[in-house]
Design a protein around this motif. Structure first.
Motif, short mmCIF file in Angstrom:
data_model
loop_
_atom_site.label_atom_id
_atom_site.label_comp_id
_atom_site.label_asym_id
_atom_site.label_seq_id
_atom_site.Cartn_x
_atom_site.Cartn_y
_atom_site.Cartn_z
N GLU A 139 0.86 -0.86 -0.28
CA GLU A 139 0.03 -0.29 -0.10
C GLU A 139 0.68 1.69 0.19
N ARG A 141 1.45 3.96 2.10
CA ARG A 141 2.14 4.06 3.53
C ARG A 141 3.54 3.16 3.18
N ARG A 433 -4.24 -1.77 13.20
CA ARG A 433 -4.68 -1.46 11.98
C ARG A 433 -4.84 -0.27 11.04
N ARG A 434 -4.41 -0.18 11.49
CA ARG A 434 -3.24 1.00 10.07
C ARG A 434 -2.56 0.54 9.21
N GLY A 436 -3.80 -1.85 7.66
CA GLY A 436 -4.67 -1.80 6.51
C GLY A 436 -4.42 -3.73 6.00
N LYS A 437 -3.76 -4.29 5.37
CA LYS A 437 -4.27 -5.83 4.21
C LYS A 437 -2.96 -5.45 4.26
N GLU A 438 -1.59 -5.03 4.61
CA GLU A 438 -0.59 -5.35 5.28
C GLU A 438 -0.21 -6.16 6.44
N SER A 439 -1.27 -5.97 6.78
CA SER A 439 -1.13 -7.26 8.60
C SER A 439 -1.77 -8.17 7.70
#
Length: 439
Positions: A139, A141, A433-434, A436-439
């Motif tokens: 993403e 970020r 949470r921040r 995102g999908k990288e978690s």
């Protein structure tokens, strides 16, 4: 006699431990013993300190005490990255102050050299490979973090390779990452196998006691008296290499943060699944976002996913490990949609010792008591080198690395409870949470 309020009690699910070569644990201590040197904590730091003390003082007995079985604790539960580069997660570019970063680079390279030589000398079967590491972003970020990290590496003159989405897929098999950074200097290894091998190759004047949690201590005299269920040990000089558990021995109270992260490891991939995945057959990836997922592909074709965090002030593995597998499953599915039927064989938690200012303790804690504590997420390299250098310093040596560690500010104070737990856990949840999908 003061009471130790918290002792290690890790969960039994660590894949690294169960898949590493079996060994016979050394007996627990019983009775009474006097020793000129006692080291508490037989992880990477304690093993390194005990080995180097034994070399400096060949006529002295070095007693090394481990609360659990060697390889079962935090040093055997990390993801197996022996990272060469500075890795300051508190800095926007992971580098921070260039002069400090250069010294951290020297420390990490010295640690790699120690590990490499010991693995060769003692034929330790820990799958050590100098294959580098990937840092991936999916993403905007995360991509911004990679760009900042690249600029930091330019300041240090370090090699790297920028990879686009197609190149990341070719290397790793997954098309999840839109950008990556490959740095060649990291060594990957099997952490529990390394720790076990180091324990079984200690010098003859090191006496290792396993499954011996210390439950009491007394600093009243010029020696330290340590008690446990089966007896007592009197130390002429005591080294604490037990990270956050040092607070239970009266030191750095309110300054250390035992943060747990969690991992799952798959069953071995079949030949057909390996072909479906593609990519290289052995690699490791850390996320651009610190709250993202770490990945490993092992030599026996398992895939590891590590993410999720919890703050456990007592230093013990949380019951959260029982529910984190579903979260890992979702992370796995986002990255490896071509492998829908691959189940996890193992799920576990492991501790990191952090400080709010990303600083460690090195040196004296009180007369006769010393510590190398708080690795801030770089346990393999930082633990190895600080343990060795602490022993060197106690033997009277000085060099630029020791001087650098001695001049560090040390961990800063945390807010009082219950504000600390509330703040840390909120920050961990927000970070995940921040991500995102990288978690």
């Amino acid at each position: 006699m003061q009471h130790v309020r918290s002792t290690p009690a890790d969960d039994r699910g660590c894949g690294w431990f169960h898949l590493s070569p079996p060994r016979q644990a050394r007996p627990a201590h019983a009775g009474s013993k006097d020793a000129p040197w006692v080291v508490i904590g037989a992880g990477l730091t304690g093993l390194s300190a005990a080995r180097r003390l034994a070399q400096h003082f060949p006529s002295d007995e070095i007693v090394l005490v481990e609360a659990q079985e060697v390889g079962f604790g935090a040093s055997g539960r990390n993801s197996g990255f022996a990272i060469d580069l500075p890795h300051d997660i508190g800095a926007a570019d992971y580098i921070g102050d260039p002069a400090t970063a250069r010294m951290n680079l020297k420390l990490n390279l010295a640690a790699q050299d120690i590990i490499r030589k010991l693995v060769v000398e003692h034929d330790i079967a820990c799958d050590l490979r100098p294959v580098g590491k990937y840092q991936g972003a999916a993403e905007p970020r995360g991509i911004a973090v990679l760009d900042a990290y690249r600029r930091g590496l330019d300041k240090l003159g370090q090699d790297y390779q920028v990879l686009d989405e197609d190149a990341m897929r070719a290397h790793l098999g997954t098309g999840f990452y839109s950008k990556g950074l490959f740095t060649p200097g990291t060594m990957l290894l099997q952490p529990a196998a390394l720790v076990k091998g180091l324990a079984d190759s200690l010098p003859s004047n090191v006496t290792l006691y396993e499954n011996t949690p210390i439950t009491g201590f007394d600093y009243a005299n010029d020696k330290t008296i340590l008690t446990h269920q089966g007896g007592r040990i009197t130390a002429g000089r005591l080294l604490l290499t037990n990270n956050a558990f040092a607070s239970s021995f009266g030191f750095l109270k309110g300054k250390l943060l035992p943060v747990f992260t969690y991992a799952s490891m798959s069953r071995p991939l079949t030949a057909e699944e390996q072909a479906r995945l593609g990519g290289r057959d052995f690699w490791g990836l850390i996320p651009a976002d610190p709250f993202g997922s770490t990945l490993r592909r092992t030599s026996d074709n398992r895939l590891l996913v590590r993410n999720s965090f919890s703050f456990n002030p007592n230093g013990r593995s949380s019951s959260f490990v029982r529910g984190v597998g579903a979260y890992h499953r979702a992370s796995f599915a986002r990255r490896f949609p071509m492998l829908p039927g691959v189940e996890f064989d193992f799920t576990w938690g492991g501790a990191m010792c952090l400080s709010r200012n990303h600083a460690a303790h090195f040196g004296q804690l009180r007369p006769g008591v010393y510590g190398a504590l708080c690795c801030n997420g770089l346990g393999i390299t930082r633990g190895t080198i600080t343990g060795a250098l602490l022993a060197d310093w106690l033997a009277g040596e000085r060099n630029e690395l020791i001087d650098f560690l001695m001049s560090a500010p040390g961990p800063c104070a945390n807010p009082p409870q219950p504000l600390l737990s509330l703040g840390v856990n909120l920050n961990l949840r927000w970070g995940q949470r921040r991500a995102g999908k990288e978690s």
